[in-house]
Design a protein around this motif. Structure first.
Motif, PDB file in Angstrom:
ATOM      1  N   THR A 414       6.710 -44.302  40.113  1.00  0.00           N
ATOM      2  CA  THR A 414       7.367 -45.511  39.628  1.00  0.00           C
ATOM      3  C   THR A 414       8.871 -45.255  39.565  1.00  0.00           C
ATOM      4  N   GLU A 415       9.641 -46.334  39.361  1.00  0.00           N
ATOM      5  CA  GLU A 415      11.093 -46.178  39.238  1.00  0.00           C
ATOM      6  C   GLU A 415      11.441 -45.307  38.020  1.00  0.00           C
ATOM      7  N   THR A 416      10.677 -45.449  36.961  1.00  0.00           N
ATOM      8  CA  THR A 416      10.925 -44.622  35.774  1.00  0.00           C
ATOM      9  C   THR A 416      10.706 -43.153  36.079  1.00  0.00           C
ATOM     10  N   GLU A 417       9.626 -42.842  36.809  1.00  0.00           N
ATOM     11  CA  GLU A 417       9.360 -41.442  37.169  1.00  0.00           C
ATOM     12  C   GLU A 417      10.424 -40.902  38.114  1.00  0.00           C
ATOM     13  N   LEU A 418      10.829 -41.723  39.085  1.00  0.00           N
ATOM     14  CA  LEU A 418      11.881 -41.292  40.010  1.00  0.00           C
ATOM     15  C   LEU A 418      13.162 -40.971  39.251  1.00  0.00           C
ATOM     16  N   ALA A 419      13.561 -41.856  38.358  1.00  0.00           N
ATOM     17  CA  ALA A 419      14.793 -41.651  37.595  1.00  0.00           C
ATOM     18  C   ALA A 419      14.705 -40.390  36.741  1.00  0.00           C
ATOM     19  N   ARG A 420      13.526 -40.190  36.122  1.00  0.00           N
ATOM     20  CA  ARG A 420      13.371 -38.995  35.288  1.00  0.00           C
ATOM     21  C   ARG A 420      13.494 -37.724  36.106  1.00  0.00           C
ATOM     22  N   ARG A 421      12.866 -37.699  37.279  1.00  0.00           N
ATOM     23  CA  ARG A 421      12.924 -36.502  38.121  1.00  0.00           C
ATOM     24  C   ARG A 421      14.323 -36.262  38.688  1.00  0.00           C
ATOM     25  N   LEU A 422      15.075 -37.330  38.834  1.00  0.00           N
ATOM     26  CA  LEU A 422      16.452 -37.195  39.307  1.00  0.00           C
ATOM     27  C   LEU A 422      17.423 -36.892  38.172  1.00  0.00           C
ATOM     28  N   GLY A 423      16.946 -36.995  36.927  1.00  0.00           N
ATOM     29  CA  GLY A 423      17.806 -36.725  35.790  1.00  0.00           C
ATOM     30  C   GLY A 423      18.822 -37.815  35.528  1.00  0.00           C
ATOM     31  N   ILE A 424      18.483 -39.067  35.920  1.00  0.00           N
ATOM     32  CA  ILE A 424      19.402 -40.193  35.728  1.00  0.00           C
ATOM     33  C   ILE A 424      18.645 -41.355  35.096  1.00  0.00           C
ATOM     34  N   SER A 425      19.382 -42.409  34.702  1.00  0.00           N
ATOM     35  CA  SER A 425      18.746 -43.581  34.121  1.00  0.00           C
ATOM     36  C   SER A 425      18.214 -44.498  35.229  1.00  0.00           C
ATOM     37  N   ARG A 426      17.331 -45.427  34.854  1.00  0.00           N
ATOM     38  CA  ARG A 426      16.838 -46.394  35.839  1.00  0.00           C
ATOM     39  C   ARG A 426      17.963 -47.266  36.359  1.00  0.00           C
ATOM     40  N   LYS A 427      18.921 -47.598  35.484  1.00  0.00           N
ATOM     41  CA  LYS A 427      20.058 -48.401  35.913  1.00  0.00           C
ATOM     42  C   LYS A 427      20.880 -47.655  36.970  1.00  0.00           C
ATOM     43  N   ALA A 428      21.111 -46.335  36.740  1.00  0.00           N
ATOM     44  CA  ALA A 428      21.861 -45.536  37.707  1.00  0.00           C
ATOM     45  C   ALA A 428      21.098 -45.422  39.029  1.00  0.00           C
TER      46      ALA A 428
END
Length: 450
Positions: A414-428
């Motif tokens: 999900t977008e939330t998981e992607l953002a977490r793995r990238l170390g950034i926020s969903r907005k970023a």
């Protein structure tokens, strides 16, 4: 409790001081002259010396030469500004006039002992860092990091401008701090500026200062961050985001050692050592006209390139353990360790957010774990996590690596998981997708995320 030596020729005063200090649980020794103190005591064993200025034989200030590393308070009935200044110039930590107030004396003693304790703690911490890690606590033994340490050691004592390159989260500010701490400017200020965090309309005033009335809202004169770094180090993080107008002003600082506040016609001299950092390819920005070529050549005198975490495979176990120990001490958690499966997952995962992502994941795991063993699920690792260290093409830019990671994982994250793995926020994550033209694929789970 502290070990205190009193040097006072008047027995009544000496005994009064002894009783006062012993009530505070201090261990007290006495002497009636500097000569007897030197003859009868091991001066290096004391935490504090209190000496009268006027003594038989040598003055009390003579003890400063005999015990230069022991903080000393000078007291005298001949109170004057002149004698106080002279005592302080000779190395006395503080000065008190007789007859003294007991509470005032105790406050002076406690302040002196506190300074001594802080000095010892700082020395011990510095010794630990110097022993464990070659440069300011930066962990790494792989060849790429040894090259980084070597460059820091060679260039730090100079005034040479340094350009630190590396992806976000690789530790560029740590390198800048190491350069400052190992330089002759270490007693001066280190001013850190994130060029990407200041709006273009304000960055010139923030960096170079402004005069009263220079623009709407400038109700008074203000010193800029460059001027604040005078005599020390100026660290410009994400220098690739600096607008062209500010680049021209910065070039003058490097060429002439001068700044001109916004709204002022009078230049001011500054002496700063510049350390710049960026994750962007400055040569490409120069070709595109977004970065001044003359400034690029000015800042790229010595280059230090930090490797991404995916290229530091042999460092990962030690780095992970170091970050775990630091996190659990900060969070006051019991001793913890990684399971074998977790450590293997740490080795296999690509860490696109680099050390910052690893640090955040470990801190989160320490908070969430109900056990002293950190498992892969607590750390947020899965067997199919990608990319693998050996599948990433060498030399990828951060944008290319971001693109590769998102395209490889968006079908099962999900977008939330992607953002977490990238170390950034969903907005970023959304903003970066828009800028790089990576369309978001609709998923049923995402519609349920809210």
């Amino acid at each position: 409790m502290a070990y205190v030596l009193i040097i006072e020729d008047e027995n009544v005063i000496r005994q009064s001081l002894r009783r006062l200090l012993e009530k505070r649980q201090h261990v007290v020794a006495e002497a009636d002259s500097v000569e007897s103190a030197v003859r009868e005591q091991d001066l290096t064993g004391f935490d504090l010396i209190i000496a009268d200025l006027r003594l038989p034989g040598a003055d009390g200030t003579a003890i400063l030469e005999r015990a230069p590393d022991v903080p000393t308070i000078i007291m005298t009935s001949y109170a004057s500004v002149r004698s106080a200044v002279e005592a302080m110039k000779l190395g006395a930590l503080d000065y008190i006039a007789k007859p003294f107030d007991n509470d005032e004396l105790l406050l002076t003693v406690e302040r002196a002992l506190k300074e001594k304790r802080l000095e010892r703690q700082n020395a011990a911490l510095k010794a630990d860092l110097d022993r464990d890690y070659p440069v300011s606590g930066i962990v790494g033994t792989c060849k790429a990091m040894r090259d980084v340490f070597d460059r820091i050691t060679r260039v730090a004592p100079t005034t040479t401008t340094v350009l630190v390159l590396g992806e976000s989260g690789t530790g560029k500010e740590l390198v800048a701090r190491a350069l400052h701490e190992k330089s002759e400017r270490s007693d001066g200020p280190m001013i850190t500026v994130n060029c990407a965090a200041i709006p273009d309309s304000l960055i010139e005033a923030e960096l170079f200062g402004h005069e009263k009335g220079a623009f709407t809202g400038a109700v008074g004169a203000r010193q800029g961050l460059v001027e604040s770094a005078d005599g020390g180090t100026l660290f410009l993080d994400e220098i690739g985001e600096l607008p062209l107008a500010a680049q021209a002003r910065l070039l003058r600082v490097l060429q002439e050692g001068e700044i001109r506040r916004v709204g002022s016609s009078r230049p001011r001299h500054v002496d700063v050592r510049l350390v710049a950092a960026t994750h962007r390819d400055l040569s490409r920005l120069v070709s595109a006209g977004d970065f001044r070529e003359d400034l690029y050549f000015r800042i790229n005198v010595m280059e230090i390139r930090l490797p991404p975490l995916r290229e530091r495979g042999e460092d990962l176990p030690d780095l992970a353990r170091h970050l775990l120990e630091r996190a659990r001490k900060r969070l006051k958690s019991p001793p913890m360790r990684f399971s074998n499966e977790t450590m293997e997952g740490i080795r296999r995962y690509g860490w696109p957010g680099n050390v910052r992502e690893l640090e955040n994941a470990i801190e989160r795991a320490v908070i969430l774990s109900d056990s002293t063993v950190i498992t892969p699920d607590i750390l947020g690792l899965r067997p199919d996590d990608a990319p693998q260290p050996d599948t990433a093409s060498p030399g990828l830019s951060l944008e290319d690596y971001f693109r590769q990671f998102v395209l490889a994982n968006q079908d099962h994250c999900t977008e939330t998981e992607l953002a977490r793995r990238l170390g950034i926020s969903r907005k970023a994550l959304w903003e970066k997708r828009q800028r790089l033209g990576i369309p978001r694929r609709p998923r049923m789970e995402e519609s349920q995320e809210g």
